[in-house]
Design an enzyme around this catalytic site. Sequence first.
Site, PDB file in Angstrom:
ATOM      1  N   ASP A   1      -0.455  -1.372   3.192  1.00 36.43           N
ATOM      2  CA  ASP A   1       0.001  -0.144   2.530  1.00 36.43           C
ATOM      3  C   ASP A   1       0.444   0.905   3.554  1.00 36.43           C
ATOM      4  OD1 ASP A   1       0.599   1.439   0.384  1.00 36.43           O
ATOM      5  OD2 ASP A   1      -1.470   1.992  -0.080  1.00 36.43           O
TER       6      ASP A   1
ATOM      7  N   ASN B   1       3.958   1.775   4.145  1.00 39.57           N
ATOM      8  CA  ASN B   1       5.323   1.624   4.682  1.00 39.57           C
ATOM      9  C   ASN B   1       6.201   2.831   4.346  1.00 39.57           C
ATOM     10  OD1 ASN B   1       4.434  -0.894   5.352  1.00 39.57           O
ATOM     11  ND2 ASN B   1       5.754  -2.011   3.921  1.00 39.57           N
TER      12      ASN B   1
ATOM     13  N   ARG C   1       5.342   5.962   3.607  1.00 37.47           N
ATOM     14  CA  ARG C   1       4.953   7.168   4.344  1.00 37.47           C
ATOM     15  C   ARG C   1       5.368   7.080   5.817  1.00 37.47           C
ATOM     16  NH1 ARG C   1      -0.947   6.776   2.273  1.00 37.47           N
ATOM     17  NH2 ARG C   1      -0.039   4.863   1.440  1.00 37.47           N
TER      18      ARG C   1
ATOM     19  N   ASN D   1       4.485  -2.941  -8.898  1.00 30.52           N
ATOM     20  CA  ASN D   1       5.580  -2.521  -8.014  1.00 30.52           C
ATOM     21  C   ASN D   1       6.962  -2.662  -8.661  1.00 30.52           C
ATOM     22  OD1 ASN D   1       3.856  -3.622  -4.993  1.00 30.52           O
ATOM     23  ND2 ASN D   1       4.034  -1.557  -5.793  1.00 30.52           N
TER      24      ASN D   1
HETATM   25  C1  IPE Z   1      -0.572  -2.017  -3.421  1.00 31.92           C
HETATM   26  O1  IPE Z   1       0.064  -0.942  -2.833  1.00 31.92           O
HETATM   27  C2  IPE Z   1       0.387  -3.160  -3.532  1.00 31.92           C
HETATM   28  C3  IPE Z   1       0.833  -3.735  -2.274  1.00 31.92           C
HETATM   29  C4  IPE Z   1       0.391  -3.435  -1.081  1.00 31.92           C
HETATM   30  C5  IPE Z   1       1.839  -4.750  -2.421  1.00 31.92           C
HETATM   31  P1  IPE Z   1       0.683   0.222  -3.707  1.00 31.92           P
HETATM   32  O2  IPE Z   1       1.204   1.224  -2.739  1.00 31.92           O
HETATM   33  O3  IPE Z   1       1.629  -0.321  -4.692  1.00 31.92           O
HETATM   34  O4  IPE Z   1      -0.613   0.771  -4.449  1.00 31.92           O
HETATM   35  P2  IPE Z   1      -0.854   2.134  -5.246  1.00 31.92           P
HETATM   36  O5  IPE Z   1       0.159   2.179  -6.341  1.00 31.92           O
HETATM   37  O6  IPE Z   1      -0.682   3.251  -4.280  1.00 31.92           O
HETATM   38  O7  IPE Z   1      -2.234   2.012  -5.751  1.00 31.92           O
HETATM   39  C1  IPE Z   2       3.247  -0.997   0.975  1.00 29.05           C
HETATM   40  O1  IPE Z   2       3.773   0.231   1.385  1.00 29.05           O
HETATM   41  C2  IPE Z   2       4.302  -2.017   0.665  1.00 29.05           C
HETATM   42  C3  IPE Z   2       4.444  -2.346  -0.762  1.00 29.05           C
HETATM   43  C4  IPE Z   2       3.708  -1.882  -1.727  1.00 29.05           C
HETATM   44  C5  IPE Z   2       5.496  -3.273  -1.100  1.00 29.05           C
HETATM   45  P1  IPE Z   2       4.223   1.316   0.328  1.00 29.05           P
HETATM   46  O2  IPE Z   2       5.651   1.094  -0.003  1.00 29.05           O
HETATM   47  O3  IPE Z   2       3.294   1.341  -0.823  1.00 29.05           O
HETATM   48  O4  IPE Z   2       4.065   2.641   1.185  1.00 29.05           O
HETATM   49  P2  IPE Z   2       3.521   4.035   0.687  1.00 29.05           P
HETATM   50  O5  IPE Z   2       2.187   3.807   0.075  1.00 29.05           O
HETATM   51  O6  IPE Z   2       4.510   4.597  -0.288  1.00 29.05           O
HETATM   52  O7  IPE Z   2       3.445   4.851   1.952  1.00 29.05           O
HETATM   53 MG    MG Z   3       1.582   2.328  -1.192  1.00 28.20          MG
END
Ligand code: IPE
Ligand code: IPE
Ligand code: MG
Length: 245
Positions: free
Chosen positions: A21, A23, A25, A69
């Site tokens: 998690d 990416n 940000r 997602n």
């Molecule tokens: C969880 O991350 C899913 C993955 C890492 C693929 P999210 O960024 O989607 O989770 P929430 O929505 O913040 O809980």
């Molecule tokens: C995790 O990073 C990757 C996926 C969920 C695919 P995010 O895309 O959730 O990054 P943040 O949480 O918005 O920073």
């Molecule tokens: Mg995330």
Amino acid sequence: MSLIDQIDRNRVPEHVAIIMDGNGRWAKQRGNQRIFGHKNGVKAVKAATEAAGEIGVKYLTLYAFSTENWNRPKSEVDALMGLLVDTINSEMETLLKNGIRVLTIGDRSMLPPDVQRKLNDVIVRTASCTTITTVLALNYGSRLEITEAVKKIAIDAQQGKLSAEQITPVTISDYLYTANIPDPALLIRTSGELRLSNFLLWQLAYTELYFTPVLWPDFTKDDFFKAIIDYQKRERRFGKTSEQL
Ligand code: IPE
Ligand code: IPE
Ligand code: MG
């Protein structure tokens, strides 16, 4: 002493799961689009896989795309799917060379056809690799997984293959996507979020949880080793007293 040397090789977790998690940000901090963060996250996937392989972890499960997602902007979903195909293409030789078997959990039938084909390809080609198994959680959601398992159990019961009295926790595990995969001993979540986000709810019942503020694209092999060292300091009691262990 380097971090890897501080790891007790006799107590390496057999299965580590990671919620990758942060990416978005990471990219935002650099004034970039979210997909820039996802692209840079691939390096961390490689680092985590290498680190896990080096210390003898047998299963590494990576949460790559959740059932929730799909609610992101279509452009981001499309970019993530494209990145998946590109990464499999560029890493195929490395996977084979390093003995990395690839499996998936989640409902693949909802993924774009080209992604499904590429996944089938990598799963078949790496099927006899034995160093480590990387389990990609794609269109994965724990509630969907459990719902699908309950449906299959109901059908098998209806057809007389199973009776209600025979159903045990092991039966339920056997109907999940993770059948034949041991439960994770350690779960790592990056980016400072303290939640499970619908990941492996059944399988994590007795898993050690490790949270780090590091954003996924910054996650290195040493960050992985730090999590393992932390894990090895813990006492897993499984309900017993310390004296009984
Ligand atoms: C969880 O991350 C899913 C993955 C890492 C693929 P999210 O960024 O989607 O989770 P929430 O929505 O913040 O809980
Ligand atoms: C995790 O990073 C990757 C996926 C969920 C695919 P995010 O895309 O959730 O990054 P943040 O949480 O918005 O920073
Ligand atoms: Mg995330």
